[in-house]
Design a protein around this motif. Structure first.
Motif, PDB file in Angstrom:
ATOM      1  N   THR A  42       0.845  -1.189   0.000  1.00 48.94           N
ATOM      2  CA  THR A  42       0.000   0.000   0.000  1.00 48.94           C
ATOM      3  C   THR A  42       0.885   1.244   0.000  1.00 48.94           C
ATOM      4  O   THR A  42       1.935   1.276   0.640  1.00 48.94           O
ATOM      5  CB  THR A  42      -0.910   0.025   1.233  1.00 48.94           C
ATOM      6  OG1 THR A  42      -0.111  -0.103   2.420  1.00 48.94           O
ATOM      7  CG2 THR A  42      -1.924  -1.117   1.183  1.00 48.94           C
ATOM      8  N   TYR A  49      -2.740   3.232  -3.501  1.00 47.44           N
ATOM      9  CA  TYR A  49      -3.093   3.928  -2.259  1.00 47.44           C
ATOM     10  C   TYR A  49      -4.513   3.620  -1.801  1.00 47.44           C
ATOM     11  O   TYR A  49      -4.947   4.109  -0.759  1.00 47.44           O
ATOM     12  CB  TYR A  49      -2.881   5.433  -2.399  1.00 47.44           C
ATOM     13  CG  TYR A  49      -3.764   6.108  -3.415  1.00 47.44           C
ATOM     14  CD1 TYR A  49      -5.012   6.617  -3.075  1.00 47.44           C
ATOM     15  CD2 TYR A  49      -3.335   6.257  -4.733  1.00 47.44           C
ATOM     16  CE1 TYR A  49      -5.816   7.253  -4.005  1.00 47.44           C
ATOM     17  CE2 TYR A  49      -4.130   6.887  -5.680  1.00 47.44           C
ATOM     18  CZ  TYR A  49      -5.371   7.388  -5.309  1.00 47.44           C
ATOM     19  OH  TYR A  49      -6.164   8.004  -6.242  1.00 47.44           O
ATOM     20  N   TRP A  83       0.622  -4.472   3.890  1.00 47.50           N
ATOM     21  CA  TRP A  83       0.133  -3.196   4.418  1.00 47.50           C
ATOM     22  C   TRP A  83       1.292  -2.395   4.972  1.00 47.50           C
ATOM     23  O   TRP A  83       2.014  -2.853   5.849  1.00 47.50           O
ATOM     24  CB  TRP A  83      -0.847  -3.429   5.562  1.00 47.50           C
ATOM     25  CG  TRP A  83      -2.238  -3.761   5.158  1.00 47.50           C
ATOM     26  CD1 TRP A  83      -2.725  -3.932   3.901  1.00 47.50           C
ATOM     27  CD2 TRP A  83      -3.340  -3.972   6.051  1.00 47.50           C
ATOM     28  NE1 TRP A  83      -4.058  -4.239   3.946  1.00 47.50           N
ATOM     29  CE2 TRP A  83      -4.462  -4.270   5.246  1.00 47.50           C
ATOM     30  CE3 TRP A  83      -3.479  -3.947   7.433  1.00 47.50           C
ATOM     31  CZ2 TRP A  83      -5.720  -4.539   5.796  1.00 47.50           C
ATOM     32  CZ3 TRP A  83      -4.722  -4.216   7.974  1.00 47.50           C
ATOM     33  CH2 TRP A  83      -5.831  -4.499   7.165  1.00 47.50           C
ATOM     34  N   LEU A 140      -0.888   3.856   4.620  1.00 46.97           N
ATOM     35  CA  LEU A 140      -2.346   3.823   4.690  1.00 46.97           C
ATOM     36  C   LEU A 140      -2.887   5.096   5.333  1.00 46.97           C
ATOM     37  O   LEU A 140      -3.832   5.712   4.834  1.00 46.97           O
ATOM     38  CB  LEU A 140      -2.812   2.605   5.507  1.00 46.97           C
ATOM     39  CG  LEU A 140      -2.682   1.227   4.855  1.00 46.97           C
ATOM     40  CD1 LEU A 140      -3.008   0.139   5.877  1.00 46.97           C
ATOM     41  CD2 LEU A 140      -3.596   1.099   3.643  1.00 46.97           C
ATOM     42  N   PHE A 143      -7.470   0.236  -1.500  1.00 44.10           N
ATOM     43  CA  PHE A 143      -7.654  -1.211  -1.616  1.00 44.10           C
ATOM     44  C   PHE A 143      -8.271  -1.561  -2.974  1.00 44.10           C
ATOM     45  O   PHE A 143      -8.039  -2.655  -3.502  1.00 44.10           O
ATOM     46  CB  PHE A 143      -8.537  -1.722  -0.485  1.00 44.10           C
ATOM     47  CG  PHE A 143      -7.935  -1.549   0.888  1.00 44.10           C
ATOM     48  CD1 PHE A 143      -6.560  -1.516   1.068  1.00 44.10           C
ATOM     49  CD2 PHE A 143      -8.750  -1.420   2.012  1.00 44.10           C
ATOM     50  CE1 PHE A 143      -6.002  -1.365   2.335  1.00 44.10           C
ATOM     51  CE2 PHE A 143      -8.200  -1.267   3.278  1.00 44.10           C
ATOM     52  CZ  PHE A 143      -6.828  -1.227   3.437  1.00 44.10           C
TER      53      PHE A 143
END
Length: 214
Positions: free
Chosen positions: A146, A156, A180, A185, A158
């Motif tokens: 991510t 950036y 992740w 995130l 899901f």
């Protein structure tokens, strides 16, 4: 839960494991070459043996060590020359992981640099299919990391990651997972600062991508 950090390979790949052990890491990430250069020195049989011996001595199991690819690689670029160079470099990174017995390679999949998100995501999937098809017998997984979404960087959301995996050839879907980066995130606007928000984030990821991919 395993906790660790990225460790320097200065002095040898095995040194990264020793450094991790010194600060009580239960997991370690490394570069298999200089992350700011395209080419890397060939890995010798002696280096491979030292890495594997040190892995056993320090207690780092096969799922406790990961690698990160070069920052120069851009699998989403519309520039054909750079794309082909990136594919070759990414394949080389996978090969280096395989030599060292590292089970997964983490990647910032790329930036579309103006071609648009849909085109960039399709380009990433196409590139992964090409690289993985050349390595049928290899079991190193690709982990899409991510990102914070700066500039035209993809990954950036899901939804981006789900789209890439959806576009992959069926036989390659099992060879691609997700890493992740929680700092990324948060920078991308995904708030998980309390339990309810965290659970909503997990639920969203599970719905869009699947926790089995994490």
């Amino acid at each position: 839960m395993k906790l660790g950090a990225h460790m320097s390979i200065a002095g040898g790949y095995n040194k990264a494991l020793n450094r991790g052990k010194e600060v009580d890491c239960t997991a370690v990430q490394i570069f298999t070459k200089n992350a700011n250069q395209w080419a890397g020195k060939p890995i010798t049989e002696e280096e491979i043996e030292r890495f594997r011996t040190t892995s056993e001595a320090t207690g780092y199991s096969v799922d406790s060590v990961l690698a990160h690819d070069s920052y120069l690689i851009n699998l989403a670029t519309p520039d054909e020359a750079l794309w082909l160079k990136s594919l070759a470099a990414f394949g080389h990174e996978l090969d280096r992981c395989a030599m060292l017995g590292i089970p997964a390679l983490v990647t910032h999949a790329g930036a579309h640099v103006g071609s648009g998100e849909d085109a960039g995501l399709a380009r990433i999937a196409q590139g992964l299919d090409l690289v993985l098809s050349e390595r049928d017998g290899q079991d190193v997984m690709v982990l899409l990391e991510t990102t914070a979404g700066q500039g035209t960087c993809l990954g950036y959301t899901f939804e981006h990651i789900a789209r890439v995996i959806d576009l992959l050839e069926t036989g390659h879907k099992s060879r691609v997972g997700v890493c992740w980066d929680t700092c990324h995130l948060f920078a991308a606007g995904i708030d998980f600062t309390d339990l309810d928000k965290y659970e909503r984030m997990v639920e969203s990821f599970d719905t869009l991508v699947g926790l089995d991919k994490l």
